[in-house]
Design a protein around this motif. Sequence first.
Motif, PDB file in Angstrom:
ATOM      1  N   ASP A   1       0.613  -0.946   0.452  1.00 19.38           N
ATOM      2  CA  ASP A   1      -0.117   0.373   0.188  1.00 19.38           C
ATOM      3  C   ASP A   1       0.392   1.294   0.401  1.00 19.38           C
ATOM      4  OD1 ASP A   1      -2.245  -0.657  -0.627  1.00 19.38           O
ATOM      5  OD2 ASP A   1      -2.966  -0.550   1.492  1.00 19.38           O
ATOM      6  N   GLU A   2       1.810   1.077   1.023  1.00 17.39           N
ATOM      7  CA  GLU A   2       2.728   2.433   0.844  1.00 17.39           C
ATOM      8  C   GLU A   2       3.514   3.246  -0.453  1.00 17.39           C
ATOM      9  OE1 GLU A   2       3.330   4.062   3.823  1.00 17.39           O
ATOM     10  OE2 GLU A   2       1.768   2.699   4.161  1.00 17.39           O
ATOM     11  N   ILE A   3       3.817   1.876  -1.625  1.00 13.19           N
ATOM     12  CA  ILE A   3       4.712   2.056  -2.775  1.00 13.19           C
ATOM     13  C   ILE A   3       3.528   3.216  -3.495  1.00 13.19           C
ATOM     14  CG2 ILE A   3       5.381   0.959  -4.320  1.00 13.19           C
ATOM     15  CD1 ILE A   3       6.476  -1.627  -3.017  1.00 13.19           C
ATOM     16  N   LEU A   4       2.004   2.174  -3.619  1.00  9.74           N
ATOM     17  CA  LEU A   4       0.594   2.390  -4.155  1.00  9.74           C
ATOM     18  C   LEU A   4       0.422   3.985  -3.416  1.00  9.74           C
ATOM     19  CD1 LEU A   4      -1.349  -0.636  -4.300  1.00  9.74           C
ATOM     20  CD2 LEU A   4      -0.261   0.476  -6.191  1.00  9.74           C
ATOM     21  N   GLN A   5       0.398   4.749  -2.816  1.00  7.54           N
ATOM     22  CA  GLN A   5       0.339   5.579  -1.746  1.00  7.54           C
ATOM     23  C   GLN A   5       1.153   7.087  -2.654  1.00  7.54           C
ATOM     24  OE1 GLN A   5       0.103   5.337   2.229  1.00  7.54           O
ATOM     25  NE2 GLN A   5      -2.425   5.601   2.592  1.00  7.54           N
ATOM     26  N   LEU A   6       2.548   6.591  -2.721  1.00  4.29           N
ATOM     27  CA  LEU A   6       3.473   7.028  -2.726  1.00  4.29           C
ATOM     28  C   LEU A   6       3.260   7.196  -4.308  1.00  4.29           C
ATOM     29  CD1 LEU A   6       5.851   8.542  -1.343  1.00  4.29           C
ATOM     30  CD2 LEU A   6       7.352   6.871  -3.204  1.00  4.29           C
ATOM     31  N   ILE A   7       3.005   6.430  -5.413  1.00  3.08           N
ATOM     32  CA  ILE A   7       2.706   6.706  -6.578  1.00  3.08           C
ATOM     33  C   ILE A   7       1.279   7.891  -6.454  1.00  3.08           C
ATOM     34  CG2 ILE A   7       1.645   5.953  -8.675  1.00  3.08           C
ATOM     35  CD1 ILE A   7       3.505   3.460  -7.729  1.00  3.08           C
ATOM     36  N   ALA A   8       0.479   7.789  -5.687  1.00  2.56           N
ATOM     37  CA  ALA A   8      -0.551   8.547  -6.084  1.00  2.56           C
ATOM     38  C   ALA A   8      -0.456   9.973  -5.792  1.00  2.56           C
ATOM     39  CB  ALA A   8      -1.819   8.213  -5.022  1.00  2.56           C
ATOM     40  N   ILE A   9       0.758   9.953  -4.611  1.00  2.00           N
ATOM     41  CA  ILE A   9       1.078  11.619  -4.539  1.00  2.00           C
ATOM     42  C   ILE A   9       1.667  12.033  -5.056  1.00  2.00           C
ATOM     43  CG2 ILE A   9       2.773  13.027  -2.331  1.00  2.00           C
ATOM     44  CD1 ILE A   9       1.793  11.037  -0.575  1.00  2.00           C
TER      45      ILE A   9
ATOM     46  N   ALA B   1       1.920  11.181  -8.725  1.00  2.00           N
ATOM     47  CA  ALA B   1       0.491  11.543  -9.801  1.00  2.00           C
ATOM     48  C   ALA B   1      -0.043  12.999  -9.693  1.00  2.00           C
ATOM     49  CB  ALA B   1       0.817  10.291 -10.175  1.00  2.00           C
ATOM     50  N   VAL B   2      -0.295  12.664  -8.726  1.00  2.00           N
ATOM     51  CA  VAL B   2      -1.882  14.206  -7.864  1.00  2.00           C
ATOM     52  C   VAL B   2      -0.998  15.114  -7.876  1.00  2.00           C
ATOM     53  CG1 VAL B   2      -2.995  15.033  -5.953  1.00  2.00           C
ATOM     54  CG2 VAL B   2      -3.220  12.654  -6.473  1.00  2.00           C
ATOM     55  N   VAL B   3       0.606  15.452  -7.633  1.00  2.00           N
ATOM     56  CA  VAL B   3       0.842  16.454  -7.284  1.00  2.00           C
ATOM     57  C   VAL B   3       1.483  17.546  -8.682  1.00  2.00           C
ATOM     58  CG1 VAL B   3       3.395  17.442  -6.318  1.00  2.00           C
ATOM     59  CG2 VAL B   3       1.952  16.341  -4.606  1.00  2.00           C
ATOM     60  N   ALA B   4       1.941  15.918  -9.640  1.00  2.00           N
ATOM     61  CA  ALA B   4       2.464  16.223 -10.799  1.00  2.00           C
ATOM     62  C   ALA B   4       1.111  16.932 -11.611  1.00  2.00           C
ATOM     63  CB  ALA B   4       3.332  15.698 -11.471  1.00  2.00           C
TER      64      ALA B   4
ATOM     65  N   ALA C   1      -4.204   8.697 -13.471  1.00  2.00           N
ATOM     66  CA  ALA C   1      -2.807   7.578 -12.937  1.00  2.00           C
ATOM     67  C   ALA C   1      -2.940   7.365 -11.403  1.00  2.00           C
ATOM     68  CB  ALA C   1      -1.501   8.102 -13.625  1.00  2.00           C
ATOM     69  N   ALA C   2      -3.473   8.395 -10.489  1.00  2.00           N
ATOM     70  CA  ALA C   2      -3.239   8.059  -9.147  1.00  2.00           C
ATOM     71  C   ALA C   2      -4.354   7.402  -9.456  1.00  2.00           C
ATOM     72  CB  ALA C   2      -2.941   9.376  -8.684  1.00  2.00           C
ATOM     73  N   THR C   3      -5.626   8.211  -9.317  1.00  2.00           N
ATOM     74  CA  THR C   3      -6.943   6.630  -8.967  1.00  2.00           C
ATOM     75  C   THR C   3      -6.545   5.522  -9.575  1.00  2.00           C
ATOM     76  OG1 THR C   3      -7.749   7.503 -11.261  1.00  2.00           O
ATOM     77  CG2 THR C   3      -8.307   8.826  -9.355  1.00  2.00           C
ATOM     78  N   VAL C   4      -5.657   5.194 -10.339  1.00  2.00           N
ATOM     79  CA  VAL C   4      -5.852   3.353 -11.654  1.00  2.00           C
ATOM     80  C   VAL C   4      -4.720   3.099 -10.425  1.00  2.00           C
ATOM     81  CG1 VAL C   4      -4.218   1.974 -12.225  1.00  2.00           C
ATOM     82  CG2 VAL C   4      -5.719   4.241 -13.553  1.00  2.00           C
ATOM     83  N   ALA C   5      -3.998   3.830 -10.057  1.00  2.00           N
ATOM     84  CA  ALA C   5      -2.599   3.246  -8.397  1.00  2.00           C
ATOM     85  C   ALA C   5      -4.131   3.045  -6.602  1.00  2.00           C
ATOM     86  CB  ALA C   5      -1.754   4.034  -8.164  1.00  2.00           C
ATOM     87  N   TRP C   6      -4.400   3.977  -6.946  1.00  2.00           N
ATOM     88  CA  TRP C   6      -5.273   3.628  -5.336  1.00  2.00           C
ATOM     89  C   TRP C   6      -5.891   4.288  -5.269  1.00  2.00           C
ATOM     90  CZ3 TRP C   6      -3.216   2.721  -0.800  1.00  2.00           C
ATOM     91  CH2 TRP C   6      -4.072   3.076  -0.151  1.00  2.00           C
ATOM     92  N   THR C   7      -7.306   3.798  -6.194  1.00  2.00           N
ATOM     93  CA  THR C   7      -8.825   3.969  -5.366  1.00  2.00           C
ATOM     94  C   THR C   7      -8.609   2.175  -6.650  1.00  2.00           C
ATOM     95  OG1 THR C   7      -8.928   4.504  -8.302  1.00  2.00           O
ATOM     96  CG2 THR C   7      -9.788   5.287  -5.961  1.00  2.00           C
TER      97      THR C   7
ATOM     98  N   GLY D   1     -10.370   3.460 -14.864  1.00  2.00           N
ATOM     99  CA  GLY D   1      -9.391   4.525 -15.441  1.00  2.00           C
ATOM    100  C   GLY D   1      -8.268   4.543 -16.836  1.00  2.00           C
ATOM    101  N   LEU D   2      -8.196   3.119 -16.369  1.00  2.00           N
ATOM    102  CA  LEU D   2      -6.575   3.076 -18.003  1.00  2.00           C
ATOM    103  C   LEU D   2      -7.871   3.465 -19.464  1.00  2.00           C
ATOM    104  CD1 LEU D   2      -5.171  -0.384 -17.005  1.00  2.00           C
ATOM    105  CD2 LEU D   2      -4.129   2.360 -17.515  1.00  2.00           C
ATOM    106  N   VAL D   3      -8.977   3.118 -19.598  1.00  2.00           N
ATOM    107  CA  VAL D   3      -9.642   3.206 -20.317  1.00  2.00           C
ATOM    108  C   VAL D   3      -9.859   4.605 -21.075  1.00  2.00           C
ATOM    109  CG1 VAL D   3     -12.033   3.133 -21.340  1.00  2.00           C
ATOM    110  CG2 VAL D   3     -11.062   1.219 -20.547  1.00  2.00           C
ATOM    111  N   LEU D   4     -10.185   5.604 -19.445  1.00  2.00           N
ATOM    112  CA  LEU D   4     -10.239   6.825 -19.471  1.00  2.00           C
ATOM    113  C   LEU D   4      -8.936   7.071 -19.890  1.00  2.00           C
ATOM    114  CD1 LEU D   4     -12.450   9.570 -19.011  1.00  2.00           C
ATOM    115  CD2 LEU D   4     -11.850   9.286 -16.771  1.00  2.00           C
TER     116      LEU D   4
END
Lengths: 117, 92
Positions: A2-10, A12-15, A53-59, A66-69
């Motif tokens: 989970d930590e890695i996914l959260q990191l990816i989400a953070i 991606a959201v900032v970028a 990409a953040a939603t793909v990683a974390w939700t 998410g990938l389709v969108l």
Amino acid sequence: MDEILQLIAIIAVVAGTAFSTLGVLGFIRLPDVYTRLHATGKVGVFGVVLLLAATVAWTPLGWSKGLVLIIFLLLAGPVTSHALSSAAYRIGIPFATAVRDDLAESSEGGSPEEVAA
Amino acid sequence: MLATILNATLYTALAIHVVLIGVALWRIWRGENIVDRLISADLVTVLTLAVLAVIALITRNSIYIDVALGLAALGFIGTIALAKYMADEQMF
């Protein structure tokens, strides 16, 4: 995991937010319609796609939608910008600081000078 | 610890995007020509997509991505139709 996914989400959201703000800032500051389309294209393609990409990683259970969108946005963004710029050119909106106008020489579309004249 | 950072970034991202939507809406009101207003209308659609994505992250519920998919499709079709109508003065 989970930590890695959260990191990816953070990240991606900032970028994504950075790209969105830069895009809207460019949309306000740039001189004429055609350059503004360049700025809004960034918001649509990079900003939202990174957020998705953040939603793909974390939700949970959301990665397929998410990938389709993301694929749809990557296809639809440039098409929208092209349609808007060709419509603006056909109406005859002048360039702010254009160096050359290839479409006018090929005389395919009415160039802003002819339409404006 | 990481979850609190994620929550903080999500809420700031949501606030920033709402401010950006306000800017785009003001641009619709004050656009200098018709194409400028149409671009900002398209921008509002795209930024609403971003807000939906952030809400999907905050509530961790993937139903918002379906809403975003529908909005993306309709926004795209609407902008293309308006651009064609603006250029040719007739829709079909």
